[in-house]
Design a protein around this motif. Structure first.
Motif, short mmCIF file in Angstrom:
data_model
loop_
_atom_site.label_atom_id
_atom_site.label_comp_id
_atom_site.label_asym_id
_atom_site.label_seq_id
_atom_site.Cartn_x
_atom_site.Cartn_y
_atom_site.Cartn_z
N LEU A 50 -1.44 5.88 11.63
CA LEU A 50 -1.84 7.20 11.15
C LEU A 50 -1.06 8.30 11.86
O LEU A 50 -0.57 9.25 11.23
CB LEU A 50 -3.34 7.39 11.35
CG LEU A 50 -3.91 8.78 11.02
CD1 LEU A 50 -3.68 9.11 9.55
CD2 LEU A 50 -5.39 8.83 11.37
N ARG A 51 -0.93 8.16 13.16
CA ARG A 51 -0.21 9.18 13.93
C ARG A 51 1.26 9.25 13.54
O ARG A 51 1.86 10.32 13.51
CB ARG A 51 -0.34 8.91 15.43
CG ARG A 51 -1.72 9.19 15.99
CD ARG A 51 -1.65 9.39 17.48
NE ARG A 51 -1.20 8.21 18.19
CZ ARG A 51 -2.02 7.26 18.65
NH1 ARG A 51 -3.33 7.38 18.45
NH2 ARG A 51 -1.56 6.22 19.29
N GLU A 52 1.86 8.08 13.26
CA GLU A 52 3.29 8.04 12.98
C GLU A 52 3.63 8.43 11.55
O GLU A 52 4.72 8.93 11.29
CB GLU A 52 3.84 6.65 13.28
CG GLU A 52 3.82 6.29 14.76
CD GLU A 52 4.45 4.95 15.04
OE1 GLU A 52 5.18 4.43 14.17
OE2 GLU A 52 4.21 4.41 16.14
N GLU A 77 0.83 -1.21 0.00
CA GLU A 77 0.00 0.00 0.00
C GLU A 77 0.87 1.26 0.00
O GLU A 77 0.36 2.35 0.29
CB GLU A 77 -0.92 -0.01 1.22
CG GLU A 77 -2.03 -1.04 1.16
CD GLU A 77 -3.05 -0.73 0.08
OE1 GLU A 77 -3.53 0.41 0.02
OE2 GLU A 77 -3.36 -1.65 -0.72
N SER A 78 2.15 1.09 -0.32
CA SER A 78 3.11 2.21 -0.41
C SER A 78 3.24 2.98 0.91
O SER A 78 3.37 4.21 0.93
CB SER A 78 2.71 3.17 -1.54
OG SER A 78 2.68 2.50 -2.78
N ILE A 79 3.21 2.23 2.02
CA ILE A 79 3.39 2.83 3.35
C ILE A 79 4.72 2.36 3.90
O ILE A 79 4.96 1.16 4.04
CB ILE A 79 2.25 2.41 4.30
CG1 ILE A 79 0.90 2.87 3.74
CG2 ILE A 79 2.48 2.99 5.69
CD1 ILE A 79 -0.29 2.37 4.53
N GLU A 80 5.59 3.29 4.19
CA GLU A 80 6.91 2.96 4.73
C GLU A 80 6.88 3.05 6.25
O GLU A 80 6.51 4.07 6.82
CB GLU A 80 7.96 3.93 4.18
CG GLU A 80 8.28 3.72 2.71
CD GLU A 80 8.88 2.35 2.41
OE1 GLU A 80 9.64 1.84 3.28
OE2 GLU A 80 8.57 1.78 1.36
N LEU A 81 7.26 1.98 6.92
CA LEU A 81 7.33 1.96 8.38
C LEU A 81 8.44 1.00 8.78
O LEU A 81 8.50 -0.13 8.30
CB LEU A 81 6.00 1.50 8.98
CG LEU A 81 5.82 1.74 10.48
CD1 LEU A 81 5.75 3.24 10.79
CD2 LEU A 81 4.57 1.04 11.00
N SER A 82 9.32 1.45 9.65
CA SER A 82 10.44 0.62 10.08
C SER A 82 9.96 -0.65 10.77
O SER A 82 8.94 -0.63 11.48
CB SER A 82 11.34 1.40 11.04
OG SER A 82 11.87 2.55 10.41
N ILE A 83 10.71 -1.72 10.58
CA ILE A 83 10.31 -3.00 11.13
C ILE A 83 10.20 -2.94 12.65
O ILE A 83 9.28 -3.53 13.24
CB ILE A 83 11.31 -4.10 10.69
CG1 ILE A 83 11.04 -4.46 9.22
CG2 ILE A 83 11.18 -5.34 11.56
CD1 ILE A 83 11.97 -5.50 8.66
N TRP A 84 11.10 -2.21 13.31
CA TRP A 84 11.04 -2.19 14.77
C TRP A 84 9.76 -1.51 15.25
O TRP A 84 9.21 -1.88 16.28
CB TRP A 84 12.27 -1.52 15.37
CG TRP A 84 12.34 -0.02 15.23
CD1 TRP A 84 12.89 0.69 14.22
CD2 TRP A 84 11.84 0.95 16.16
NE1 TRP A 84 12.79 2.05 14.44
CE2 TRP A 84 12.15 2.23 15.64
CE3 TRP A 84 11.17 0.87 17.39
CZ2 TRP A 84 11.80 3.41 16.29
CZ3 TRP A 84 10.83 2.05 18.04
CH2 TRP A 84 11.14 3.29 17.49
N GLY A 90 -7.35 -2.29 14.74
CA GLY A 90 -7.82 -0.92 14.72
C GLY A 90 -6.85 0.04 15.39
O GLY A 90 -6.56 1.12 14.87
N LEU A 91 -6.33 -0.36 16.54
CA LEU A 91 -5.34 0.48 17.23
C LEU A 91 -4.04 0.54 16.43
O LEU A 91 -3.37 1.57 16.41
CB LEU A 91 -5.08 -0.06 18.63
CG LEU A 91 -6.18 0.19 19.66
CD1 LEU A 91 -5.81 -0.41 21.00
CD2 LEU A 91 -6.44 1.67 19.82
N PHE A 92 -3.71 -0.59 15.78
CA PHE A 92 -2.51 -0.61 14.94
C PHE A 92 -2.60 0.48 13.88
O PHE A 92 -1.67 1.27 13.69
CB PHE A 92 -2.39 -2.00 14.28
CG PHE A 92 -1.18 -2.16 13.39
CD1 PHE A 92 -0.07 -2.86 13.83
CD2 PHE A 92 -1.17 -1.66 12.10
CE1 PHE A 92 1.04 -3.02 13.01
CE2 PHE A 92 -0.07 -1.81 11.27
CZ PHE A 92 1.04 -2.50 11.74
#
Length: 224
Positions: free
Chosen positions: A58-60, A33-40, A51-53
């Motif tokens: 969204l916040r990060e 989905e073209s979302i970059e997020l570090s593995i850690w 849902g919380l995930f």
């Protein structure tokens, strides 16, 4: 008079060695989905509800997570996780712990934030018959961890009071949920969270893995 109690187990990182497969599956889903997020950062969210995930995501990242995108992410994650299913194994002592509880007639249940589509992979790896004890998944409750709904539902399925139950989990989300429903929380290090983190979240005892818990079972209500 002896107080009758039960053990309520998380699944990922508690009974099966699957946390990092979940991390990699989420990484694949997010990249699709073209979302970059570090593995850690992904690892720190394993064990909470989907849902919380996505709320924390969204916040990060500042990316809008619509209901449609959220559903695509869930399906992508489940598909990736199933492909990794062959890698998933029981944690040391997990089978022996459940067998011992059965032999001692101490009731137990599993309560997982995962839906049955991924929990089924773990149950197969664990080699247990889910029909022989309650398995509560995200599909069956309104809210997942750190809300206590999963553990409350598991205790109700066993017919025991949640206040007399022992929640065993590997994440702070398990311990927070246990505290919120007045159960005793027992932490395991086998999911990657540290000893102090688990204690700060409410764990009364912390052990390395299911084998270590079984060795010290008399400390948390079992009897040898």
């Amino acid at each position: 008079m002896r107080i009758e109690h039960a053990f309520l187990f998380d699944l990922d990182g508690t009974l099966v060695d699957s946390v990092y497969q979940h991390v990699l599956a989420w990484k694949e889903a997010l990249e699709a989905e073209s979302i970059e997020l570090s593995i850690w950062r992904i690892h720190r969210k394993i064990g909470m509800s989907g849902g919380l995930f996505t709320n924390q995501l969204l916040r990060e990242t500042g990316i809008e997570i619509t209901d449609e995108k959220n559903e695509r992410l869930r399906q992508l994650h489940a598909a990736a996780y199933r492909r990794l299913g062959a890698q998933i194994k029981p944690l040391p002592g997990a089978s022996e712990l459940l067998q011992w509880l059965s032999s001692e007639n101490i009731p137990y249940a599993i309560a997982t934030s995962g839906r049955m589509e991924t929990a089924a992979v773990n149950l197969a790896a664990l080699g247990v018959d889910p029909g022989s004890f309650p398995v509560i998944t995200r599909d069956q409750v309104k809210y997942a961890k750190p809300d206590p709904d999963l553990f409350v539902a598991a205790a109700e399925a066993l017919g025991v009071a949640i206040e007399k139950s022992i929640v065993v989990g590997d994440s702070i989300w398990d311990m927070l949920a246990a505290t919120r429903c007045r159960a005793l929380g027992v932490g395991l290090l086998s999911g990657g969270y540290g000893r102090e983190e688990l204690r700060d979240a409410g764990a009364i005892r912390v052990y390395e893995d299911p084998a270590d818990l079984l060795y010290h079972i008399d400390e948390v209500g079992g009897r040898r």
